[in-house]
Design a protein around this motif. Sequence first.
Motif, PDB file in Angstrom:
ATOM      1  N   GLN A 183       4.074   3.350   2.710  1.00  0.00           N
ATOM      2  CA  GLN A 183       4.563   2.465   3.761  1.00  0.00           C
ATOM      3  C   GLN A 183       6.075   2.236   3.733  1.00  0.00           C
ATOM      4  OE1 GLN A 183       2.457   1.611   6.167  1.00  0.00           O
ATOM      5  NE2 GLN A 183       0.992   2.829   4.956  1.00  0.00           N
ATOM      6  N   SER A 215       0.847  -1.195   0.000  1.00  0.00           N
ATOM      7  CA  SER A 215       0.000   0.000   0.000  1.00  0.00           C
ATOM      8  C   SER A 215       0.881   1.243   0.000  1.00  0.00           C
ATOM      9  CB  SER A 215      -0.940   0.010   1.210  1.00  0.00           C
ATOM     10  OG  SER A 215      -0.205  -0.102   2.414  1.00  0.00           O
ATOM     11  N   ASP A 242       7.706   3.108   6.957  1.00  0.00           N
ATOM     12  CA  ASP A 242       7.293   2.374   8.151  1.00  0.00           C
ATOM     13  C   ASP A 242       8.528   1.709   8.772  1.00  0.00           C
ATOM     14  OD1 ASP A 242       6.395  -0.284   9.537  1.00  0.00           O
ATOM     15  OD2 ASP A 242       4.575   0.927   9.414  1.00  0.00           O
ATOM     16  N   THR A 273       3.847  -8.212   7.877  1.00  0.00           N
ATOM     17  CA  THR A 273       2.613  -7.574   7.409  1.00  0.00           C
ATOM     18  C   THR A 273       2.657  -6.103   7.793  1.00  0.00           C
ATOM     19  OG1 THR A 273       1.339  -9.609   7.624  1.00  0.00           O
ATOM     20  CG2 THR A 273       0.107  -7.551   7.554  1.00  0.00           C
ATOM     21  N   ASN A 313       0.377  -2.617   7.566  1.00  0.00           N
ATOM     22  CA  ASN A 313      -0.937  -2.035   7.259  1.00  0.00           C
ATOM     23  C   ASN A 313      -1.868  -3.096   6.665  1.00  0.00           C
ATOM     24  OD1 ASN A 313      -2.779   0.110   7.205  1.00  0.00           O
ATOM     25  ND2 ASN A 313      -2.196   0.708   5.111  1.00  0.00           N
ATOM     26  N   ASP A 314      -1.841  -4.286   7.288  1.00  0.00           N
ATOM     27  CA  ASP A 314      -2.674  -5.435   6.917  1.00  0.00           C
ATOM     28  C   ASP A 314      -2.326  -6.014   5.537  1.00  0.00           C
ATOM     29  OD1 ASP A 314      -4.108  -5.254   9.294  1.00  0.00           O
ATOM     30  OD2 ASP A 314      -5.529  -3.822   8.429  1.00  0.00           O
ATOM     31  N   GLU A 315      -1.192  -5.616   4.981  1.00  0.00           N
ATOM     32  CA  GLU A 315      -0.750  -6.151   3.696  1.00  0.00           C
ATOM     33  C   GLU A 315       0.575  -6.894   3.896  1.00  0.00           C
ATOM     34  OE1 GLU A 315      -2.174  -6.153   0.808  1.00  0.00           O
ATOM     35  OE2 GLU A 315      -3.850  -4.770   1.126  1.00  0.00           O
ATOM     36  N   ARG A 316       0.641  -8.102   3.354  1.00  0.00           N
ATOM     37  CA  ARG A 316       1.874  -8.883   3.458  1.00  0.00           C
ATOM     38  C   ARG A 316       2.907  -8.339   2.474  1.00  0.00           C
ATOM     39  NH1 ARG A 316       3.449 -13.672   5.633  1.00  0.00           N
ATOM     40  NH2 ARG A 316       5.000 -14.936   4.507  1.00  0.00           N
TER      41      ARG A 316
END
Length: 787
Positions: free
Chosen positions: A473, A470, A476, A590, A592-595
């Motif tokens: 990120q 996403s 992050d 993972t 932001n809920d994305e692998r």
Amino acid sequence: MNQRPWAERAGQSTAAISIKWRWLVMLSCIAVSVAISYGASSLKFAPDYRVFFGPENPDFIANEKAQDTFGKSDNIAFLVLPENGDVFDESTLSAVHALTNASWRLPYVSRVDSITNFQSTTGIGDDLIVEDLVFSIDDLTKARIDEVKTISQNEPLIDGFVVSRDGQATLVNAIIQVPTDTPNVSSEIAVSAREIRDSIIDAHPNVDIHISGVVMLSAAFEEAGLRDSTTLIPAVYLFIILVILIALRSISAAITSVMVIALSTLVAMGVGGFTGVLLTPISLSAPTIVLTIAVADAIHVMSTVRTKMRIGLAKNEAIVQAVALNFAPIAITSITTIVGFLSLNFSDSPPFHHLGNITAAGIAAAWVFSITFLPAMLSALPVRYKVDDENSRSLSLAERIAEFVIAKPKRVFMPLAFTALGLITMIPKMEVNDQWSGYFDDRLAFKQALDASEPYFGTDTIEFIIDSGSPGQVTDPAFLKLVASFTDWLRMRREDVVHAYSVSDVMKRINKNLNSDNSEFFTLPSDKKLAGQYLLVYELSLPYGLDLNDRIDIDRRSTRVTATTKDISTERTKAFIADAKTWFDQNTITVNDERVKLEVTGSKTLFAYVAQRNIQAMFESAAYLIVAILIILSLAFRSFKMGLLSLLPNTIPILATFGAWALLVGTVGFSVAAVGAVAVGLVVDFTVHFMAKYLRARKTENKGPEDAIRYAFSTAGNAIFVTTIVLAAGFAVLVTSTFKLNADLGLLTAISVIFAMIANLLLLPAGLLLANRTGKKSPHYHFKETI
């Protein structure tokens, strides 16, 4: 005697018409060839190495996607080697500084990286100071040089990337945005690069400079092709003329052969131009192959003309009967050879499509010219042969071999069959290895540059695209930590990797700079917002062309990690990539809920898998090719049994060749995959001519098996010998190519042609005799020619 087959009647009529209207036929053939050859004027060289990969190749698609996201990574790499072996002295750094500035003048350049323009950062309070590591050569005092050396040895983005770890070599790396729709562009860029190199060496004679990189790779393809076309083609022409003069003892035969192959080549290259073929070293080998194959048709006809005239026929009558006798075999061999070369369209690499299509067009032209232009020109030129004295005539070599095979068919068949079987069992021992660094020999400057660079900086790169899933990120902390850990894992692979770098190295340095240059803060920022601010401050401070767009995509969703590799084999490259994917799968996170996902690309990856894909595609095409040839031969011989039997002397030599290659070399590349298609189309020539004469003797002349074998040897044997010499030597000339793919193709095909001659003159007749054995021998048949 039975009525002559329709093919002989058609050949006789064609030859008679060609002789009657000889001047009209010759002028028409020349005019058509010249008109078609006009298309060759539009032939252009491929702009870069991407032409070797088909548009549906998944590795190529991934590479193009990565370059659309991060910009092209095509480069010009100037390797600077100081005479004193020390990069960190005033004279060398002055040369590098001048070369860096000059590299910005390269066509389509978008970025230049070197030790002198490395963006060194310093923190003063809350301010981030970004400047060239060597801004001016006037500031190169001993103290400043020592400072540059210390920074370089401790900076991951310099040490091992633009300066070798031993400090004996340095790189100036220019990123080039090569346009994909401009032919010959790589060569134009290469010329500019060489001019810059020469000017720097003139001003700084204390350094030696070699040029490599992806752009130079693309230019080397063009240079190798041009070099081969200007040396190999004349060499093959001279050899063919010499062989024909020796074998047929006729200047007229040599002149006629040269005209047939010249016209065929003109047609082939003209068709290539009209169909939009892009030239590469592979497609540029087509003229050599066409002229080698075209002369085979001419040799069969002219060899028969010589035989007929030596038994007393007049020249024109001999020409008519020669064309009649060879009309069907030439048609069958031309069709099967065309099918063989067209099967190259199954290849995963477009240059092999181009090679197949150009050569197929040339073979079709040679077929037409051999039954029209050739008899017309032979009839117009003086051709004389002394009539043999039948009583004093001795057996030829072909006829002696016939007697040997007839006398001992089993002793001939069994050893050859077991030898072939033994070689075939060696095929599984071959290993696929396709390193583009080995595509060229030492005569090319590009290869010399690669060899000079490899000990210091490796030869190629693998790109690892890490996608957070996403936008926004990349900053992050968890994502950056994963990138840093993966980069560290790459650096630990010392047996494979020379250097690896990523955006995590930049983030650690900025974090230290903005914390009073305290080395304890040489870590990743722990806050996403802070990391984003650091990145913004840094990018705003960078000069044009040195931003981070080549590391981070525009929406900050993914980043690129680059690993520079040693000159490792294809299998080792695949194993390394597999290990990298395994490590990533085991350590990914993972965000932001994305692998987070990993994709591997780059030129090293492209070439590592192209051989495997090409070989798989060619195996699939081989099945269709064998079926097609079986159908053609079965229809031609009006017997499925004979069609199936004819496949053996076609497939066994090729399989035995691969077995011999496994013993002698042990590795294959993606060019070798084309050998099967090329060789099948060639070796079928021997089988068709031998079988056609054998079956003619059996059906039309009502001869027994032994006499039919004698007839086949007397009418086709000598032509097969001469054709073998021409084909084997013609393809062997390719061994001298500066391009390894052509050299391998030439050597393997030459070996397969020699094996095919052995199979067709020993294994096939022995097999025919054993299959038709009646328990009693036919009386000795004197080799008197009849038709």
